[in-house]
Design a protein around this motif. Sequence first.
Motif, mmCIF file in Angstrom:
data_model
loop_
_atom_site.group_PDB
_atom_site.id
_atom_site.type_symbol
_atom_site.label_atom_id
_atom_site.label_comp_id
_atom_site.label_asym_id
_atom_site.label_seq_id
_atom_site.Cartn_x
_atom_site.Cartn_y
_atom_site.Cartn_z
ATOM 1 N N SER A 664 0.698 -1.134 0.029
ATOM 2 C CA SER A 664 0.005 0.034 -0.207
ATOM 3 C C SER A 664 0.798 1.126 -0.266
ATOM 4 O O SER A 664 1.622 1.470 0.899
ATOM 5 C CB SER A 664 -0.863 0.148 1.049
ATOM 6 N N GLY A 666 1.233 5.690 -1.417
ATOM 7 C CA GLY A 666 0.386 6.580 -1.953
ATOM 8 C C GLY A 666 1.039 8.125 -1.374
ATOM 9 O O GLY A 666 2.115 8.180 -0.912
ATOM 10 N N TYR A 687 -3.970 9.901 -2.455
ATOM 11 C CA TYR A 687 -4.149 8.812 -3.505
ATOM 12 C C TYR A 687 -3.498 7.568 -2.866
ATOM 13 O O TYR A 687 -2.275 7.535 -2.412
ATOM 14 C CB TYR A 687 -3.256 9.097 -4.442
ATOM 15 N N ASN A 689 -2.318 3.358 -3.700
ATOM 16 C CA ASN A 689 -2.222 2.315 -4.679
ATOM 17 C C ASN A 689 -2.010 1.230 -3.713
ATOM 18 O O ASN A 689 -0.911 0.954 -3.334
ATOM 19 C CB ASN A 689 -1.123 2.476 -5.635
ATOM 20 N N LYS A 691 -2.325 -3.126 -3.655
ATOM 21 C CA LYS A 691 -2.429 -4.394 -4.204
ATOM 22 C C LYS A 691 -1.963 -5.596 -3.603
ATOM 23 O O LYS A 691 -1.093 -5.513 -2.917
ATOM 24 C CB LYS A 691 -1.959 -4.258 -5.600
ATOM 25 N N ARG A 705 -6.288 -4.909 -6.615
ATOM 26 C CA ARG A 705 -6.500 -4.061 -5.410
ATOM 27 C C ARG A 705 -7.525 -4.793 -4.466
ATOM 28 O O ARG A 705 -8.805 -5.194 -5.012
ATOM 29 C CB ARG A 705 -6.977 -2.679 -5.811
ATOM 30 N N ALA A 712 -9.396 4.711 -4.937
ATOM 31 C CA ALA A 712 -7.924 4.986 -4.892
ATOM 32 C C ALA A 712 -7.697 6.572 -4.737
ATOM 33 O O ALA A 712 -6.583 7.075 -4.317
ATOM 34 C CB ALA A 712 -7.535 4.507 -6.106
#
Length: 807
Positions: A664, A666, A687, A689, A691, A705, A712
């Motif tokens: 994770s 951002g 923001y 991101n 996965k 995700r 997001a």
Amino acid sequence: MIHFLQRKNLFGVKIPFLSPNFLNLFVICFSALVFTPGIASAQNGSFGSIKGTVKTSDGKAAEYVNIIITATSQGTTSGQNGHFTIKNIATGAYDVAASFIGLQTQTKQVVVIAGEAVTINFVLAEGGKELQEVYVKSAKHNKFLKKETEDVARLPIKNLENPQVYSVVTSELMKEQVVTSYADGFKNIPGTGVPLLYNNGRTTLLSRGFTTGNFIRNSVAGYNFNAIDPADIEKIEAIKGPTGTLFNSSLASFGGLFNRVTKQPFEATRTEITYQTGSFDLNRLTADVNMPLNKEKTILFRVNTALHNEHSFQDAGFTRSFFVAPSITYIVNDRLSVDVDAEIGNGNATSAYRLAPDPKAKIYNIKDLGIDYKRSFANNNLDYQSRQIDIYALVNYKISDKWKSQTMFNKTFSTTKGFVTSFTISDTAIRRQAIKEDYPYYITNIQQNFIGDFKIGQFRNRIVVGMEYYNQKSNWSNLTANMPLINYKTPGAAYNSFTPEKVSALLAATAPKPGDYVQNNQSSYAAYVSDVFNITERLNAMASIRIDRFENKGAYTPADGKTTGNFNQTAWSPKLGLVYQVVKDQVSLFGNYMNGFNNVTATSFDNTPFKPQYANQWEAGVKIDAWDHKISSTVSYYDISVTNTTMDDPAHSGFSTQAGTQLSKGIEAEVIANPFAGFNIVGGFAYNNSKITNAATGTGLQGLRPAASGPARLANLWMSYRITNGKVQGLGLGVGGNYGSSSYQTNTATFKFTIPSYTTVDATAFYDQPKYRIGVKVDNLTNEKYWSFRLAPQNPTRFTLSLNLKF
């Protein structure tokens, strides 16, 4: 008694009002409160005025200070330059008081002479007790800026010295936004998203892509499994990133934690009573009473209470609650002080809306489902009772000029009893499920901290050494009934079959199972140390470490005498940080490494205990607090990697496997600004991101995700302007909103169910005076249809009126 009638406002929305007799009495009293001084002056025929300035002991102008003529209801507040003027005062002698939370109240005598303006000036010293709750120097200008707190680092360090990122939502901001539910305060925190409302009123939100609960109160366990009333909230602190070093990891997520700080007593006498009404039959009455109990002002008392009644915008659903929070502070001497407070709540409500799509269905978006937004598919008789008792004590003892002791104790009882509901939906049909539950939780949390501030040579050290004990017990009793399928678009008479009688009949016909009643008991023992070391005046380093011993006695089922899931684990959690102030006390660069862990209680197929999950975060950014606190901002980039992630075992239904890793990362940005007098901005952007970087074969999650990570992209903005001088001083307007990009309710290789993006707009208008405040708020002005991760439809356009009296 107060009787309520239903009348329609100009927008055609039903709003409950007080009965005519009570309403007339209220209008008479309110009018007398506001206009009596003017009538008295008119009869006197002679007028004068009072003007002056308010400064703090450091010589700076003090804004928003209340200036009250104590024998009347006349008064004003100081402007951004500290000046004030009160006009049309009848001639005579008066006591004039200047007060602001965090500053010591000062009273001066003055004689008003006809046709003249008498000048008095105030210099207010900072109060010791209140400074624990309010950052006075920021509040002089930027009224929504209260960044300075000892909670985040457990040490008295400034935001610019702290390598960790956090946000603070103040009670002043929540008052301006006419917040009536605790979750609405989170609209002002970057990256939190749409709240997830659970069956018993408990809420969780997002933090850096991880679902994060509300289990911490005043820095210790406040495990309220029910709804949290905002009446007793002084501020909400959102501490970002894995926080396992200084906080109990059982109560936090890898994205961070939310700490609710309650209102504490202070030295002045003050009472505020607020009534709020509006859409969906809202009736809310709150009171905040503060007073010293002795002449020396060493025993301080405060109580906050709330009576709340509200219906859902859907065809069924309600919340009714009573809440009271008394608090007392005893200043024994200049070394020892004791704080004791409690939160006591009793509620009755219907279950939160919860919808799960069938993975075999052919519809993949909530908007395409065609389900009626205003249908609850439930019944008001399927409800539950909730109770809460939360006792908290804090003992501060000054050992020496360099060391102090801090002892904290918390005991919590939280329970729900009754019916909760959930729904499963396919292409054409919906199945309704009812669970009859009795879930009592018993929490005990004890912390002992020793906090020091000393020098070794020329180097300053601020250090906390602490120990913590935490115990959580629960007795779960639940029985589940599944109703027959009905067509959710044209349900017909079967829509009304979801009743306690029908559910009870199904439960009576269900064979009992050992798992219908389960007892759980888990404890943790921890020790930690954290040191902030000043290498130079501008450069400081933080080093922290914690060890936890976790003991889970497992789930015990008395019916068969079996215990499952019992295990013991030991985990270490380090934390490192570095801060360099490029511009002293204005701009700093920071970086951190933080670690957190979660003890995994899931069940494997062979009953093998799971290892703790670990999260490691690297983060870097910049913090700004410039132009005499007119602008405060934090911008950072973070990278969180999680190991030992658990997920559903594809080979064994109902069990979990530990074979995954998650990433994770951002960007987060926040700004709190006061560009010019009366104009304030609170904004944020996040923001994220996330996965799954390593998933077990057959789960269908590799590279995707996680659905629970939410949107997001999330953004929040609030702007308000308040007139600070002139005849309409105190009149203000506010507007703002929230945005979230599209997200998933389910996201696997074989099935994806999408939640659309959303943009909401809110607006408010208010008139704030020293003796009263009137505010109106419209939430979701554009009537946006949007949903939470649990596919719960959110409120449409909502109107709220707030009337506040101050004594």
